[in-house]
Structures are given as C-alpha cells and as structure tokens.
Design an enzyme around this catalytic site. Structure first.
Site: not given
Length: 425
Positions: A19-20, A23
């Site tokens: 997920h990170e 980003h």
C-alpha cells in the site's frame, strides 16, 4: 501459535508495505519529496539515505510501515526557538546538515541555539552561536540539506517546491489513489498465485473431478473425471452449486445421476455417504469441481476472483449502512490475528486467500470518503477541482482531525469487541 504470529507479521507487513509503496512511487513520479520510507514501526534500527533524497529505515516492530512525504499532514518538522543544534557548513557557506540529536555529533559542527528558521521558502537558520547571546547569527541553508532528528535518523529538509501541496492536483490525486490501487493489484496477483498453488481454477460447472480414493462412491459407480452430471434424480443441474445442493440432502439414499459423456447420456445409481458437518448430516459422493489448468484461466482468475470478492464486500458495506450495522461486522488487528490462525490450517492456499481478502478490504476501506483515509483525501481533491482552489489549511486540518478522532474511537470499540468475541466469550 508461533506459525500464526509469523504468518500474521508477514501478511500484515505485505499489505501495508505494498500500500505505502503505491504512495511512494507516484509521489516520486509527481516530483514530491518522500523524506522517509519505513519498514516496520517504532524505534529505528538502521537507516540508509538514498541518492533520491529518501531515507529508508528499518524499525523495531515488524508490523507494517509508512511513507513520510514532504509537507503532508504527518510530516512534522519544526526547530523551535531554544533548540540546541550543531551545523555543518559546506564549501559554499551554506548549511548542509543540521544535527538535533544527542546520539550523534558533527565533525567541525558549529553549536547554535536556534532563535528562528525558515526551511521552506527562503531557507535559512539563525540563533546564538557558541552561547554568545549578544548577537544573532544567520546561515543560509542548502536546498538539499538534511536534519538529523532526535532518534538519529537523517532526513532531507522539505522546501516548498518539493512539498505535497506544490504538486499538480492530478499528481496529488494519483498519489492518494495509488495505495488502494496497489492493494487491488496485490489481490489480483495473489489470486493468480493461489490458482497456481491449487493446480488450476475451479470451473463452477456441472463437470466434475472424481476423488482418487477407493472409498469414493462416484468412483466405485463408474463416474470419471471430466464427466458432466446433468441431473440428480431427474433434477437438472447446470452448475456446481446446483449439483452440490441437489446431492447434500440425499445422505444414505439411493440416487440416480444422469451423466453426459460427449454426446452420449447414461444413468448411474449411487448412495451418497452421510457425513456430519456443523451438526448437520450431508450427502457426499467423492467429487470436486473440475479444474481448468490452462495458463489463461489461471491468469484470468486473478481478475475474476478479485471482482467477485469486491462485489461481495460492497454488498456487505451496503448491508451495514442500510440499517444493519454491528461491530461484529468489523474487525481490527485482533480479529485479523484470530482469522490468521484459521487460515494457516489450510496451508499456503488458505494464507493466500486470506491475504487477497484482506488486501481488497484494505483498498475498499481506504477509499471510503472519511477524512484522514485516502478516500477522504481524494474527496478533498475533487472539492478542490470543483472550487478551483484548495480548502484553507485550517479547514483541512480541522476536517482531518475530526476524521482521525472518529477512526481512533472506532478502532478502540472494534478492538475491545474483537477481544470479547475471540478471547473472553
């Protein structure tokens, strides 16, 4: 228990890091400085400063991680007046390193008690040098200077031009969306791996695979793998659901199966064995769903199973918001740990299925328009697009604070409910 703990750490870590990384990747593509990419939480163990300006850290608690973007609401950088620091000044007379930590020292560092700083626009720092309070000394700060924080981690400063808010609206929107998008991609890949581990994809039709066991009722009666059971006691069956639903109530009862082999049809009589499951006796004849073992089917299964599970989760969300809300419908880290224990009992396939399920959950929950979640940030992006200007910093901070408060309260309620569900009752 050890297996469950290790599996929980791996699964949770993969979910958060993937997920990170979404980003991180799109922030870098958008010209946003990612000051830190951390694997794990808590106290720092080791770190490495990359040539890209990002500090990569490994932290003590092996659960999850985070991305710290310049100018984002979780990127706090403030050298308050009175803070003792030491400065390393380069050949061009600009400060290249600012040390605020007692854990490290700068060779030839200049001691300074900070009175004021501007590390965003004009890039300077000033204060009392060597304890001399009779005069304030100002130093220019290099654009790519670093700050050594109190825990010894060295991060690049965040001038205005590389901050999150300085990127275009489209790039900020994509950066906010990239985390959930990566979790959806992770689910797709995980379902593909699960299909490979299973040796194929269940076809869901009335075509069957006969268990290779001498006690298989179907095998003893002459049913062969890839035969199609088109009817049970005259009741038509066109799917695996039709077939299993028709056979289960017929435990220990003579049953006629209509078998299609190519263009030919024949009738076979069997007596399903009664097996008890959850206090209920069901009929079993020793067959499973036929599998498509082609590469195309295995690859396609990643998309089809992700879509099927996504629809089911949206259905569950709709059920909750339409007046049937219960804390038992939600689960936090305690519930994930308890469910991890169940998933490990089914081996690799069970863990992969659980990982894909959690990944889709994380994507959908993060896309909800709740302040502090990615969905809330995306909503603010759309509001900015409509207004053609962003909300004021104070309004955005207040909205985010409300969202954080709501999420913290909900997490406390969910965690206590999970403890009661799994460990007290």
């Amino acid at each position: 228990m050890i297996t469950t703990i290790i599996t929980f750490i791996i699964v949770f870590g993969i979910l958060v890091i993937v997920h990170e990384f979404g980003h991180f990747y799109f922030a870098k593509r958008g010209g946003i400085l990612v000051r830190e990419f951390s694997i794990g939480m808590g106290p720092k163990l080791v770190y490495h400063r990359g040539k890209d300006g990002t500090t990569y850290t490994l932290r003590l608690l092996p659960v999850g991680g985070y991305v710290r973007m310049a100018g984002a609401e979780d990127d706090e950088e403030e050298l308050k007046p009175g803070t003792p620091v030491s400065l390393y000044v380069g050949a061009d007379e600009k400060v290249e390193r600012i040390n605020t930590s007692k854990k490290s020292t700068l060779f030839n560092g200049i001691p300074l008690e900070v009175t004021a700083t501007d590390l965003e626009d004009e890039l300077w720092i000033e204060g009392y040098e060597n304890g001399d309070e009779s005069a304030i000394k100002r130093y220019a700060v290099a654009h790519d200077a670093t700050v050594i924080e109190s825990d010894g981690t060295e991060l690049q400063i965040a001038p205005k031009d590389v901050q999150f808010q300085s990127a275009s609206l489209g790039r900020r929107l994509m950066t906010n969306f990239a985390g959930p998008m990566n979790n959806i991609l992770l689910a797709i890949v995980t379902f593909m791996l699960m299909s490979f581990a299973q040796g194929g994809v269940s076809m869901g039709t009335n075509q069957v695979q006969v268990a290779d066991s001498p006690v298989s009722v179907a095998k003893q009666a002459g049913v062969k793998t890839n035969d199609k059971i088109t009817a049970v006691n005259g009741r038509k069956t066109t799917s695996w659901t039709d077939l299993s639903t028709a056979i289960q109530p017929l435990a220990n009862k003579k049953t006629t199966l209509t078998i299609q082999i190519g263009s030919a049809t024949k009738h076979i009589t069997v007596t399903p064995k009664g097996e008890t499951s959850n206090g209920k006796t069901v009929g079993m004849i020793g067959i499973t769903q036929a599998q498509d073992k082609s590469i195309g089917a295995i690859l396609a299964s990643g998309f089809t199973q992700t879509w099927t599970m996504t629809k089911a989760l949206f259905g569950a969300l709709w059920h909750m918001v339409s007046g049937h809300f219960s804390l038992n419908d939600l689960g936090g880290p305690v519930a994930i740990f308890a469910t991890t224990s169940q998933a490990t009992k089914f081996g690799l396939v069970g863990v992969l299925n659980f990982l894909a399920f959690l990944s889709i959950n994380l994507a959908i929950v993060n896309l909800l328009p709740i302040p502090a979640l990615d969905g809330g940030k995306i909503l603010l992006n759309f509001i900015e697009a409509i207004r053609r200007k962003p909300l004021s910093e104070n309004v955005e901070a207040a909205v985010t604070l409300i969202g954080v408060g709501f999420l913290v309260l909900l997490m406390l309620l969910v965690t206590w409910n999970d403890i009661e569900r799994y460990f007290i009752h």
